[in-house]
Design a protein around this motif. Sequence first.
Motif, mmCIF file in Angstrom:
data_model
loop_
_atom_site.group_PDB
_atom_site.id
_atom_site.type_symbol
_atom_site.label_atom_id
_atom_site.label_comp_id
_atom_site.label_asym_id
_atom_site.label_seq_id
_atom_site.Cartn_x
_atom_site.Cartn_y
_atom_site.Cartn_z
ATOM 1 N N CYS A 31 5.504 1.567 -25.879
ATOM 2 C CA CYS A 31 6.401 0.553 -25.186
ATOM 3 C C CYS A 31 6.798 0.859 -24.085
ATOM 4 N N SER A 49 7.679 -6.703 -25.644
ATOM 5 C CA SER A 49 7.623 -5.448 -25.875
ATOM 6 C C SER A 49 8.063 -5.132 -27.559
ATOM 7 N N LEU A 105 9.928 0.903 -29.318
ATOM 8 C CA LEU A 105 10.433 1.789 -28.160
ATOM 9 C C LEU A 105 11.296 2.710 -28.453
ATOM 10 N N TRP A 147 4.293 0.233 -21.560
ATOM 11 C CA TRP A 147 4.063 -1.157 -21.437
ATOM 12 C C TRP A 147 5.042 -1.880 -20.514
ATOM 13 N N GLU A 148 6.336 -1.416 -20.720
ATOM 14 C CA GLU A 148 7.606 -2.207 -19.983
ATOM 15 C C GLU A 148 7.513 -1.658 -18.559
ATOM 16 N N ARG A 183 -2.090 -3.557 -24.666
ATOM 17 C CA ARG A 183 -0.897 -3.642 -24.043
ATOM 18 C C ARG A 183 -0.643 -2.996 -22.545
ATOM 19 N N ARG A 227 12.071 -7.219 -26.688
ATOM 20 C CA ARG A 227 11.713 -6.008 -27.608
ATOM 21 C C ARG A 227 11.927 -6.766 -28.992
#
Length: 301
Positions: free
Chosen positions: A145, A117, A121, A148-149, A93, A166
């Motif tokens: 997460c 995502s 998270l 990743w974002e 990711r 998400r």
Amino acid sequence: MKKVLVTGGTGFIGSRVCDALHEKEYTVYVVSRAPARAKTKLESAKEIYAWNPETEQLPSEATSDLDAVIHLAGETIAGRWNAEKKRRIRNSRILSTRNLVASFDTDAKPDVLVCASAIGLYGDSGDDSFTEETPAGTDYLAEVCEEWEAEAQKASEYGIRVVSIRIGLVLGLGGGLLDQVLPPFKMGFGGRLGSGNQWMSWIHIDDVVGIVMHALENGEIHGALNATAPTPVRNIEFTKTLGSVLRKPTIFPVPLFGLKIMMGEFANFVVLSQNVLPERTEASGYEFQFPTLEAALKNLL
């Protein structure tokens, strides 16, 4: 006709996104570790390019005249977790998104990046509810997460509109949550997981694809959208509803210690309580095709 590049195009969600793009007459391009194998699975893709997402930027021919990127690549989180599995989950990711965004420059960049995502998270909600405004949790998946974002958001520095989807517990045939739980339920050995009180934020696969397309086609949308149905349920209700649709008993609970024997650390995620509401998603104008669990399961089963 707009050119859209999809990563993870052969996956459970990605293959359906490619089909939806093709049906709406987008020109679909895909990058894959195994392009020859991908060509046998994806009739909707015009071209498939080789890409190792953890070590390379996108091939230049894939970014030429690009209008949009839908980034869905990532190692599945299902399965027994160990150090190596967790490394693959993270790198597939973080590194793939970093290399993808680094491929963009002022001469070759899309208008929009729609990046997957996950509701992981947020961490554990207990009996509280989460929306897109809820800050990130502190456990392993939450940290993955969040990073990743953050990597996806760097694309905004190039003037690219960025949307992070998400995704919750996806219900569909051939992958996702049902792939794991259907076999015991069909044999009559289904039951609640752990206490059964934990919240499950589920979503029909068609609504995941619908939200991705919604984010792609609406230029005012940016930031995070929760891809979860507006009616999360507790695990005990999920269990009873699935059993009812299948006409099977649900009298065999699986205790947490049993899950840990089978799944290791992943068991803690399986019984995580997540009551996640798609507040911004609905406010942006998206209308769910399957807002209730019974309707979603009856459609699929």
